[in-house]
Design a protein around this motif. Structure first.
Motif, PDB file in Angstrom:
ATOM      1  N   TYR A 113      42.574 -58.540  -5.404  1.00 58.70           N
ATOM      2  CA  TYR A 113      43.480 -59.669  -5.154  1.00 58.70           C
ATOM      3  C   TYR A 113      42.746 -61.010  -5.178  1.00 58.70           C
ATOM      4  CZ  TYR A 113      47.046 -62.730  -3.390  1.00 58.70           C
ATOM      5  OH  TYR A 113      47.920 -63.782  -3.290  1.00 58.70           O
ATOM      6  N   VAL A 149      48.333 -58.279   2.042  1.00 58.83           N
ATOM      7  CA  VAL A 149      48.359 -58.332   0.584  1.00 58.83           C
ATOM      8  C   VAL A 149      49.798 -58.238   0.075  1.00 58.83           C
ATOM      9  CG1 VAL A 149      47.604 -57.230  -1.551  1.00 58.83           C
ATOM     10  CG2 VAL A 149      46.060 -57.351   0.387  1.00 58.83           C
ATOM     11  N   SER A 185      42.413 -54.152  -2.200  1.00 60.35           N
ATOM     12  CA  SER A 185      41.864 -55.394  -1.645  1.00 60.35           C
ATOM     13  C   SER A 185      41.136 -55.144  -0.329  1.00 60.35           C
ATOM     14  CB  SER A 185      43.002 -56.396  -1.424  1.00 60.35           C
ATOM     15  OG  SER A 185      42.570 -57.526  -0.708  1.00 60.35           O
TER      16      SER A 185
END
Length: 373
Positions: free
Chosen positions: A110, A154, A147
């Motif tokens: 991410y 997220v 991530s």
């Protein structure tokens, strides 16, 4: 030439010279790599490379990212690095030729990949075009975001139900609604998402939650007097951000963190991009998360009909690159504007190039993808 025209021409020439001379300053201001900032005129750059894909494959051409240019002639370090890790955009046709006929699975980091690195971790927002690109990719291929952030955080940034999520460096996975027999059933839970869809949650570090919560409180109390320090709760790991900490205060912050960590022998700390990551000392990382999700999707270690992509910018993504390399399978892509050691096969400079790549991958999938499992 009339006097008036002469002065207009002279003014324009001076303006062009000033603009040309200020190019290096502009590059440094926006944070481009040093080798790019050394250029003193636009002619020093090699020609932009346009990928010559077949026009019938796509409904429209992807605009070339303005920074998708060849390195400055005479920079051997950068040229050598790009030979080992060529642009995934320039190499797109070759990559997709290798993928054709196989099930593509897409894994994405991410921060620094789908969103830019920002000074405030709570403001690492994803752009609308990037969200649209990820959505389009997920329509054609199983897609997961892995991530270091907490999984819920997220999801709050991405807001796509079509995507699988693995937070806390893969220690908190929301995946397909299947029990993966080769992993401990104790940490696998069948549940439903907010829309009532059945999913499976895998949390191999679940036993560490009480200690993590205790440590989190101690870290916040101990570092509250270090200006700029930010303690982020990422569920199964803790991030100590120091991007806004003065250089003279960093040693104090690090000392405080290690003093607390010394009371927790089952945890360790790693260094990321202006962040100290505290994690349980279990044999689990983004590479393990990738393998878990592949198996949950029906692709075991021996599967030869799958082609995984993994795109990431961080040192923690190297664990996933290593997995793909060891399987001699798929396409590991590093996101970096500077030459650095990596196990990735290809490169993209920044999130803008990631966006271009994902858009092209989605268009390719619309025409060529085989049915997803």
């Amino acid at each position: 030439m009339a006097v008036g025209e002469f002065f207009v021409h002279a003014h324009r020439s001076n303006a062009i010279r000033k603009m040309r001379d200020n190019i290096p300053r502009f590059y440094k201001l926006v944070g481009l790599p040093k080798w790019l900032a050394k250029a003193h005129n636009i002619e020093a750059f090699a020609k932009v490379k346009y990928d010559k894909y077949h026009p019938s494959e796509y409904s429209e051409e992807e605009p070339i990212h303005p920074l998708s240019i060849e390195p400055i002639i005479g920079d051997p370090k950068c040229n050598s690095w790009l030979q080992k890790h060529p642009s995934a955009l320039s190499s797109f046709n070759g990559i997709m030729s290798a993928a054709k006929g196989k099930q593509i699975v897409v894994f994405l980091d991410y921060d620094g990949t789908l969103s830019p690195i920002v000074s405030d971790p709570d403001k690492a927002f994803m752009s609308a075009p990037m969200r649209s690109a990820v959505h389009d990719v997920a329509r054609h291929f199983p897609t997961a975001i892995i991530s270091g952030r907490g999984r819920d955080k997220v999801f709050g940034f991405v807001e796509l139900d079509e995507v699988y999520y693995a937070g806390s460096h893969g220690m908190d996975i929301m995946g397909p609604a299947t029990q993966v027999k080769s992993y401990d059933a104790k940490y696998q839970t069948r549940t439903v998402d907010k829309k009532g869809n059945e999913i499976s949650v895998f949390q191999p570090a679940h036993d560490f939650l009480p200690l993590i919560e205790k440590m989190l409180g101690e870290l916040r109390e101990a570092t509250c007097d270090v200006k700029g320090a930010f303690i982020e709760d990422n569920r199964f790991c803790i991030s100590v951000h120091y991007r806004q900490v003065l250089e003279k205060d960093y040693a104090l912050l690090e000392k405080k963190v290690h003093a607390i960590l010394s009371n927790y022998p089952k945890f360790h700390v790693t260094i990321g991009k202006k962040v100290l990551e505290i994690r349980p000392s279990i044999k689990w990382n983004k590479g393990h998360a990738l393998l878990y999700l592949l198996e949950a999707l029906g692709f075991s270690d021996s599967s030869s009909n799958v082609f995984p992509f993994y795109i990431g910018d961080d040192k923690t993504d190297e664990d996933a690159f290593k997995v793909l390399k060891s399987r001699a399978q798929g396409c590991p892509i590093i996101v970096s504007s500077v030459a650095k050691e990596t196990m990735a096969s290809y490169s993209l400079r920044d999130p803008l190039e990631v966006l271009s790549f994902l858009n092209r991958l989605a268009r390719w999938g619309k025409i060529n993808a085989i049915t997803s499992p």
